[in-house]
Each structure stands twice: as C-alpha cells, then as structure tokens.
Design an enzyme around this catalytic site. Structure first.
Site, mmCIF file in Angstrom:
data_model
loop_
_atom_site.group_PDB
_atom_site.id
_atom_site.type_symbol
_atom_site.label_atom_id
_atom_site.label_comp_id
_atom_site.label_asym_id
_atom_site.label_seq_id
_atom_site.Cartn_x
_atom_site.Cartn_y
_atom_site.Cartn_z
ATOM 1 N N TYR A 62 3.444 -6.704 0.882
ATOM 2 C CA TYR A 62 2.138 -6.610 1.325
ATOM 3 C C TYR A 62 1.273 -6.338 0.004
ATOM 4 O O TYR A 62 0.036 -5.981 -0.081
ATOM 5 C CB TYR A 62 1.812 -5.123 2.372
ATOM 6 C CG TYR A 62 2.495 -5.449 3.508
ATOM 7 C CD1 TYR A 62 2.291 -6.223 4.466
ATOM 8 C CD2 TYR A 62 3.849 -4.723 3.787
ATOM 9 C CE1 TYR A 62 2.861 -6.502 5.649
ATOM 10 C CE2 TYR A 62 4.541 -5.000 4.954
ATOM 11 C CZ TYR A 62 4.017 -5.763 5.834
ATOM 12 O OH TYR A 62 4.653 -5.758 7.133
ATOM 13 N N TYR A 119 -0.777 -6.664 12.304
ATOM 14 C CA TYR A 119 -0.774 -5.136 12.148
ATOM 15 C C TYR A 119 -0.935 -4.860 10.825
ATOM 16 O O TYR A 119 -1.409 -3.427 10.697
ATOM 17 C CB TYR A 119 0.236 -4.606 12.963
ATOM 18 C CG TYR A 119 1.435 -4.409 12.254
ATOM 19 C CD1 TYR A 119 2.289 -5.365 11.649
ATOM 20 C CD2 TYR A 119 1.781 -2.939 11.917
ATOM 21 C CE1 TYR A 119 3.425 -4.887 10.978
ATOM 22 C CE2 TYR A 119 2.763 -2.658 10.862
ATOM 23 C CZ TYR A 119 3.636 -3.481 10.557
ATOM 24 O OH TYR A 119 4.865 -3.108 9.595
ATOM 25 N N ARG A 120 -0.749 -5.598 10.104
ATOM 26 C CA ARG A 120 -0.775 -5.237 8.603
ATOM 27 C C ARG A 120 -0.788 -6.430 7.750
ATOM 28 O O ARG A 120 -0.353 -7.330 8.328
ATOM 29 C CB ARG A 120 0.645 -4.374 8.376
ATOM 30 C CG ARG A 120 0.786 -3.818 7.054
ATOM 31 C CD ARG A 120 2.072 -3.065 7.359
ATOM 32 N NE ARG A 120 2.854 -2.296 6.199
ATOM 33 C CZ ARG A 120 3.818 -1.598 5.902
ATOM 34 N NH1 ARG A 120 4.896 -1.639 6.877
ATOM 35 N NH2 ARG A 120 3.938 -0.996 5.041
#
Ligand code: ADP
Length: 514
Positions: free
Chosen positions: A87, A460-461
């Site tokens: 991420y 979601y992310r």
C-alpha cells in the site's frame, strides 16, 4: 510562496527548526534516509520519495513539528512503523513530503482486567505480544499476515487478522490525536478528563470520531485504545480443501449464512494455491520465465503442498463445550458437499502454544512472497468488497482470472468472509526489475478497478499511487462524499500540511493536482 509547492528554502528552514525542536539526531535528511523512507515495493521508488523524516518522542514533540510544518507549509506524512507493504510502505502520496515517523513512541498501558490496551504508534505487534507474554496475561492479539508493522497503524488503515477480533478498526476504543494545527484531542469518553471509560465505551457523547481518523488525513494519532481478546479456553477448527476453481461458488454460500448468524465469529478466507507457492517457493522452480502457470504446474504445486484449488480455514474460539457444538454445526453445513478434504484442528488451554496468527502470534514470513520472481520483488493489493454471495464470488473469480491471464500475471487471490460482505484480496506479485511486467501490473490494476466499479464494488484500502483512482469510483451525487471530506479537510487543516492526497482527500491549496 505558491500555495502548493514545497519551497526548497522553506524546507531547509523547516528542517533546522525541526532539529531545534526535537534534536538533530531525530531528523533525517540524507539521501539514504530518503531512500529508507520510500516505498520498497515500488517499481520506481523516486515517484513518492520524501525529503526526509522526523521522529518525535512525545506528543509535545508532535505538536512542535506540526506547528513548524504549518509555518513553512511543509506536508507531513505520519507513519507508525511504515510497514504498510503493498500500500506504499512508509512513503507519502506527495513527493518531497516529510515523513513523521512515530516509531520511537512505544508506550503500552494494559488494563488486564478489562482486556484493553492503549498503544502509542511505535508499538509493533511483536512488542505487544512480548509485553503480554512476559507478564503472562491471559489476552490474545489479532495480527495481520505480515505482523512486522504497528498495532496502531494497521488498525488505522483498517487492517485485518484471523481471530474474532480480526476487524482491527472495529476494536478501536478511544484515540488521542494531534490535529493538523497542533491541538490535542481525545475521542469518545476520553473527552472527559480522567474518565475510567475511555477504553470501555466506544461512542462517547455526540458524533463519534474514532472512525474519522481511519484512512483519513484529519489528524495524527498519538495513542490508540484497543480491545484485546480474552484468552479462550479452546480453539477448534476445520481446514477444508476444494478441488475445482468453481467450488468457490457453493462454498461461499455455505459460509456466508454462518457468518451472518454469528456462528463463525472470525473471517475465514478462501485462498488459491498461489498463497502457499509464493511464500514457500520461487516461480523458477515450477516453470521457465515468461511461461504461464498451466494446469500441469498448478497440479504439481497442489501436490507438493497437498492443497486444493482453494483452501479455507475456519476457527471457533471459546469454552470447549460451546466450541464443540459450533464445530459440529459447521461440519453439518458442509454435509453432502463435494469438499476435497476436511481436517479438524484442536487446541485447548494447557496445550503447547499454537504459535500461529490464529492464536494472535505475530509472523512475518509471508513477506517471502516478494521473492516469487527472480528479480527484486514487490506486490500491489487490489481488494474490492462484494456482497457475500457465491454466484458473485464465482463471477468475480472468473472475470479477474481472465484479466490476470490477459495481462500475463499469476493469479493470487483470496476471498475473506465478513459478516455481510466479502473482500476479494488480490496480491499482484511483480518483479520490480522487469519493466514490461511493471507496465502490465499497472495496466492490470487499473483494469481491475474499472471492472469492479462497473459492478458497484469499491476497494477497502489501496496503494498511495492509486488513491485518486479509487476515490474517483465513489461517485454518488457527483462525488458528494469527497466534497464532504474536503470541506472537513479545509476546516481542520487550512494550510493543507497533513498527508495531502491520502485516500484521495486533497486540501484546497493542492486540489488542482488531482
Ligand atoms: P504499519 O507500520 O503498522 O504497517 P504504517 O505506519 O505504514 O503502518 O501506516 C499505515 C497507514 O496508516 C499509513 O497510510 C499511515 O499514513 C497511516 N498512519 C499510521 N500511523 C498513523 C498515525 N499515528 N496517525 C495517523 N495516521 C497514521
């Protein structure tokens, strides 16, 4: 000074001021520091390279840094331990930002009777685990698959684990936050001085702010309250293997009602054979570079690990007699279904520790999957949320697999079962040294986001590089949610210094960057 540029002269002065405020040993500006705080999984880690980092030791230090950042208009990117791999790791959205590294702040305050903890951002899963073990407290953590990071940072990014406490953000109870202009607030019952309820009652009075600081850029969390699971008397479970890719359809329909009814209290996750292969082996062991993983290879991988096309592990936690009844109930739900194999697992208090994430033991070996390709590896995670329905899981699998094939990438997916939804977590593994593969990874990712959006599924992310792309898909009423977020952003952070661009939320001074 233009509103959105990081002025080099201002940066130099800011770094001097940071050093004066928190000590020069806690300010990092060398080229190797900039590299150390970059995204180690990025193909080009200069795209989001910070100017350096500052590492406060106290909440007062954090306030001093924030005030300096406001004075010189320097964007700060807070990290707890910066291990958010897939991420963006420690790297900021805006190149040249200063990383606010909170990893020196490592206080732990446990309330053993109530099963709650207050952690500072630098507390890692291993730290908290050691703390609890050394005091022999009957409390279990919930840890993510890569537990190298921090308890606070993971919960704030809505990370997930394997126990009934696996929805980490949902177990947050009370925060201490430094706002973008330097004020310190405590949320929930912590808003009352010396309240004994700060970590016991989540909502507080009036609007509830804990979730507002998750995946946002509204504040810097300096203390995070969290509920911990009382050590259960037993953990029973089923390891289930499924032979065919299509089995995901009916199998999701077996698990979904059990989740909805609360019979299964953790999030069982269906994972394909790549999960084991990528962590335990390297691709070159199975085939030659550039060749797809054909049926022969898949069969060989499955044989080596004795697994199905999909594997599922379900665990139940609690008193043994209740658990045994629950397990029977779950087994009954699979009666007559074409499972490949089903093994029961059993742990009871007094047995040797399980030592796995199912018992909240931190691990980091799954990071080995970055070595799947021969070059320097990385992965990017594509994780849309779907309704928990078998036909939709099967369709999602088929479309996604076809897109992986089209972009010549190796399919690596799981479906994690929530109470009403499921999250289809795809780790797209790639070789950072293979320019063509890097391009294909980006193409695949963007195509997958579009494909999900066409069905109303949002991530979601997401990775820092794709935050605008993903935020764009949340488009009801002409992106009304973004307008709300940015109205709030401007009110809380008028000079736009805190994590600009995080989750697609930009301060007024930088909005044209979008
Ligand atoms: P970890 O090391 O636990 O994996 P990171 O420190 O990489 O977590 O942070 C994960 C995400 O959460 C990042 O987007 C980061 O900006 C955000 N974050 C982490 N810690 C804080 C904090 N204390 N306050 C606000 N945001 C944070």
């Amino acid at each position: 000074m233009s509103a959105h540029k990081i002025e080099p002269a201002a940066l130099v002065r800011a770094f001097k001021a940071f050093a004066a405020a928190i000590g020069k040993d806690n300010v990092f500006t060398a080229a190797e520091d900039q590299a150390a705080y970059s995204d180690h999984y990025a193909a080009d880690d200069t795209l989001h390279r910070p100017s350096g980092a500052v590492a406060p030791g106290t909440v007062e230090d954090v306030q001093a840094i924030v005030r300096i950042a406001n004075e010189f208009r320097i964007p700060l990117w807070p990290i707890s331990r910066g291990k958010n791999f897939g991420y963006g790791g420690p790297a900021p959205v805006v190149k040249g930002s200063v990383v606010l590294d909170l990893s020196r702040m490592k206080k732990i305050e446990i309330d053993a009777e109530n099963g709650t903890v207050i952690v500072e951002p630098g507390v890692g899963f291993f730290d908290l685990h050691d703390f609890i073990q050394s005091r022999k407290l009957p409390l279990w953590l919930s840890v993510p698959g890569n537990s190298w990071g921090s308890v606070a940072g993971n919960a704030l990014d809505r990370g997930v684990g394997y126990t009934p406490y696996g929805d980490h953000a949902a177990r947050i109870c009370g925060l201490e936050v430094v706002l973008p202009e330097g004020e310190v607030v405590r949320t929930g019952m912590g808003a009352m001085k010396d309240s004994p309820n700060w970590q016991l009652y989540k909502p507080g009075f009036g609007p509830s702010w804990d979730t507002m600081f998750c995946q946002s850029n509204f504040g810097i969390v300096t203390k995070l309250g969290l509920w911990l699971m009382p050590e259960p008397e037993s953990v029973l479970g089923l390891n289930i293997e499924f032979d065919k890719p299509e089995d995901i359809g009916w199998a999701v329909d077996v698990v979904a009602p059990l989740r909805r009814e609360g019979i299964i209290q953790q999030s069982p996750s269906f994972g394909n054979w790549m999960r084991a292969a990528a962590v335990m082996t390297r691709r070159e062991q199975w085939t030659t570079p550039g060749k797809p993983l054909d049926e022969g290879v898949i069969t060989a991988i499955r044989r080596q690990f004795d697994i199905g096309w999909w594997s599922l592990s379900v665990r139940t936690y609690g008193p043994l007699d209740i658990n045994e009844a629950t397990l029977r109930h779950i087994q009954k739900a699979f009666n007559g279904k074409p499972v490949l194999s089903m093994k029961t697992t059993r742990w009871a208090k007094g047995d040797a520790p399980m030592g796995t994430p199912e018992s909240g033991t931190p691990i980091s070996f799954p990071l080995a999957n970055a070595n799947w390709y021969t070059g320097r590896g990385g992965h990017v995670s594509f994780s849309p949320v779907l309704p928990a329905r078998g036909d939709l899981a099967l369709a999602q699998f088929r479309r996604t697999k076809a897109l992986y094939d089209q972009f010549k990438m190796d399919y690596h997916a799981s479906f994690s079962m929530g109470e009403r939804s499921m999250t289809n977590i795809n780790q797209v593994l790639f070789d950072r040294d293979d320019a063509d593969m890097v391009k294909r990874t980006d193409g695949l990712f963007r195509t997958l986001v579009d494909d999900a959006k066409a069905r109303g599924y949002g991530e979601y992310r997401t990775h820092i590089e794709y935050m605008d792309l993903v935020a764009d898909t949340f488009d009801f009423n002409g992106h009304a949610l973004r307008r709300l977020n940015e109205k709030l952003k401007d009110a809380l952070d008028p000079r736009g210094i805190l994590a600009p661009g995080k989750s697609g939320i930009w301060p007024a001074s930088r909005r044209e960057k979008r």
